[in-house]
Design a protein around this motif. Structure first.
Motif, PDB file in Angstrom:
ATOM      1  N   ALA A  79       3.138   3.702   5.115  1.00 30.50           N
ATOM      2  CA  ALA A  79       4.056   4.187   4.077  1.00 30.50           C
ATOM      3  C   ALA A  79       3.944   5.712   4.100  1.00 30.50           C
ATOM      4  N   MET A  80       4.550   6.291   5.101  1.00 30.55           N
ATOM      5  CA  MET A  80       4.394   7.719   5.355  1.00 30.55           C
ATOM      6  C   MET A  80       5.715   8.330   5.783  1.00 30.55           C
TER       7      MET A  80
ATOM      8  N   ALA B 160       3.751  -2.641   0.735  1.00 34.77           N
ATOM      9  CA  ALA B 160       2.512  -3.375   1.009  1.00 34.77           C
ATOM     10  C   ALA B 160       2.746  -4.884   0.985  1.00 34.77           C
ATOM     11  N   ARG B 161       3.534  -5.353   0.032  1.00 35.92           N
ATOM     12  CA  ARG B 161       3.836  -6.785  -0.069  1.00 35.92           C
ATOM     13  C   ARG B 161       4.524  -7.277   1.202  1.00 35.92           C
ATOM     14  N   GLU B 162       5.515  -6.500   1.669  1.00 40.49           N
ATOM     15  CA  GLU B 162       6.227  -6.875   2.897  1.00 40.49           C
ATOM     16  C   GLU B 162       5.308  -6.787   4.113  1.00 40.49           C
ATOM     17  N   ALA B 163       4.431  -5.805   4.131  1.00 45.22           N
ATOM     18  CA  ALA B 163       3.472  -5.688   5.230  1.00 45.22           C
ATOM     19  C   ALA B 163       2.620  -6.950   5.319  1.00 45.22           C
TER      20      ALA B 163
ATOM     21  N   PHE C 192      -2.469  -1.263   6.190  1.00 48.84           N
ATOM     22  CA  PHE C 192      -1.497  -0.540   5.369  1.00 48.84           C
ATOM     23  C   PHE C 192      -2.102   0.820   5.058  1.00 48.84           C
ATOM     24  N   ALA C 193      -1.372   1.870   5.346  1.00 45.57           N
ATOM     25  CA  ALA C 193      -1.891   3.216   5.103  1.00 45.57           C
ATOM     26  C   ALA C 193      -0.814   4.090   4.475  1.00 45.57           C
ATOM     27  N   VAL C 194      -1.264   5.056   3.710  1.00 43.01           N
ATOM     28  CA  VAL C 194      -0.370   6.017   3.080  1.00 43.01           C
ATOM     29  C   VAL C 194      -0.849   7.423   3.413  1.00 43.01           C
ATOM     30  N   ASN C 195       0.064   8.358   3.346  1.00 39.07           N
ATOM     31  CA  ASN C 195      -0.283   9.760   3.483  1.00 39.07           C
ATOM     32  C   ASN C 195       0.810  10.567   2.804  1.00 39.07           C
ATOM     33  N   VAL C 196       0.400  11.439   1.901  1.00 37.74           N
ATOM     34  CA  VAL C 196       1.361  12.284   1.208  1.00 37.74           C
ATOM     35  C   VAL C 196       1.930  13.289   2.206  1.00 37.74           C
TER      36      VAL C 196
ATOM     37  N   LEU D  83      -4.046   4.017  -5.493  1.00 40.62           N
ATOM     38  CA  LEU D  83      -3.044   2.954  -5.489  1.00 40.62           C
ATOM     39  C   LEU D  83      -3.051   2.229  -4.144  1.00 40.62           C
ATOM     40  N   ALA D  84      -3.148   2.965  -3.053  1.00 41.37           N
ATOM     41  CA  ALA D  84      -3.186   2.347  -1.722  1.00 41.37           C
ATOM     42  C   ALA D  84      -4.400   1.431  -1.580  1.00 41.37           C
ATOM     43  N   ARG D  85      -5.558   1.860  -2.078  1.00 39.26           N
ATOM     44  CA  ARG D  85      -6.757   1.004  -2.029  1.00 39.26           C
ATOM     45  C   ARG D  85      -6.533  -0.288  -2.799  1.00 39.26           C
ATOM     46  N   GLU D  86      -5.940  -0.171  -3.993  1.00 34.56           N
ATOM     47  CA  GLU D  86      -5.651  -1.363  -4.805  1.00 34.56           C
ATOM     48  C   GLU D  86      -4.693  -2.299  -4.074  1.00 34.56           C
ATOM     49  N   LEU D  87      -3.671  -1.743  -3.463  1.00 28.67           N
ATOM     50  CA  LEU D  87      -2.687  -2.564  -2.751  1.00 28.67           C
ATOM     51  C   LEU D  87      -3.297  -3.230  -1.518  1.00 28.67           C
ATOM     52  N   ARG D  88      -4.160  -2.504  -0.813  1.00 29.62           N
ATOM     53  CA  ARG D  88      -4.837  -3.116   0.342  1.00 29.62           C
ATOM     54  C   ARG D  88      -5.683  -4.292  -0.101  1.00 29.62           C
ATOM     55  N   ALA D  89      -6.402  -4.133  -1.204  1.00 30.91           N
ATOM     56  CA  ALA D  89      -7.223  -5.239  -1.713  1.00 30.91           C
ATOM     57  C   ALA D  89      -6.341  -6.401  -2.168  1.00 30.91           C
TER      58      ALA D  89
END
Length: 169
Positions: free
Chosen positions: A73-74, A91-94, A102-106, A153-159
């Motif tokens: 998600a970048m 994340a759900r679709e992933a 799943f990774a994010v970067n601002v 938020l990304a950590r929560e979504l990964r879990a």
């Protein structure tokens, strides 16, 4: 070998046989970059990239073919794609399509890139220009609470969706 392909293209579908053969003898991960699942916003942000649904469909074909798939998600764009609903939808679709990570970067915004990005921002999201000038006044990276909130938020979504983070090696 350990190989990684990061793309916004759905052309990985065309190359699945080749990628499957590479994955048989090596560690291969295909990372699909998706900023949003909203087609109209994606078209505004990434006018030349395939639609998000096409990218997800390509990734969904790669995963059962034995290819490790990551969803990036970048870049996360503050005030545009950084809300919890947007990131959770990705994340759900992933998870649904079989991604393993799943990774994010601002958004990383060097001063030279700001010269192209700020006119776009002024045209498409004028209400965010002041915020972006403040966020990027000290450098190319967003730091502090805003970045910490997105990573949390990304950590929560990964879990929640049983995805791992991106391997940085």
């Amino acid at each position: 070998l350990r190989l990684s392909i990061t793309t916004k293209s759905d052309l990985i579908r065309r190359d699945l046989d080749l990628l499957r053969e590479i994955a048989r003898h090596n560690q291969l991960q295909v990372n699909m970059s998706i900023t949003t699942l909203r087609p109209e916003l994606a078209r505004c942000l990434e006018p030349r990239a395939p639609r998000p649904d096409l990218r997800l469909a390509a990734a969904a074909e790669a995963a059962p073919a034995g290819i490790a798939v990551g969803i990036f998600a970048m870049p996360v764009l503050p005030g545009i794609t950084d809300d919890a609903r947007n990131l959770e939808a990705i994340a759900r679709e992933a998870s649904r399509m079989g991604a393993c990570s799943f990774a994010v970067n601002v958004l990383f915004l060097m001063p030279s890139a700001q010269k192209a990005f700020f006119p776009f921002l002024e045209a498409e999201f004028p209400h965010l220009v002041t915020k972006y000038r403040r966020l990027y006044a000290r450098g190319a990276y967003v730091r502090g609470r805003s970045a910490e909130r997105i990573e949390s938020l990304a950590r929560e979504l990964r879990a929640k969706y049983r995805l791992r983070g991106h391997r940085r090696d």
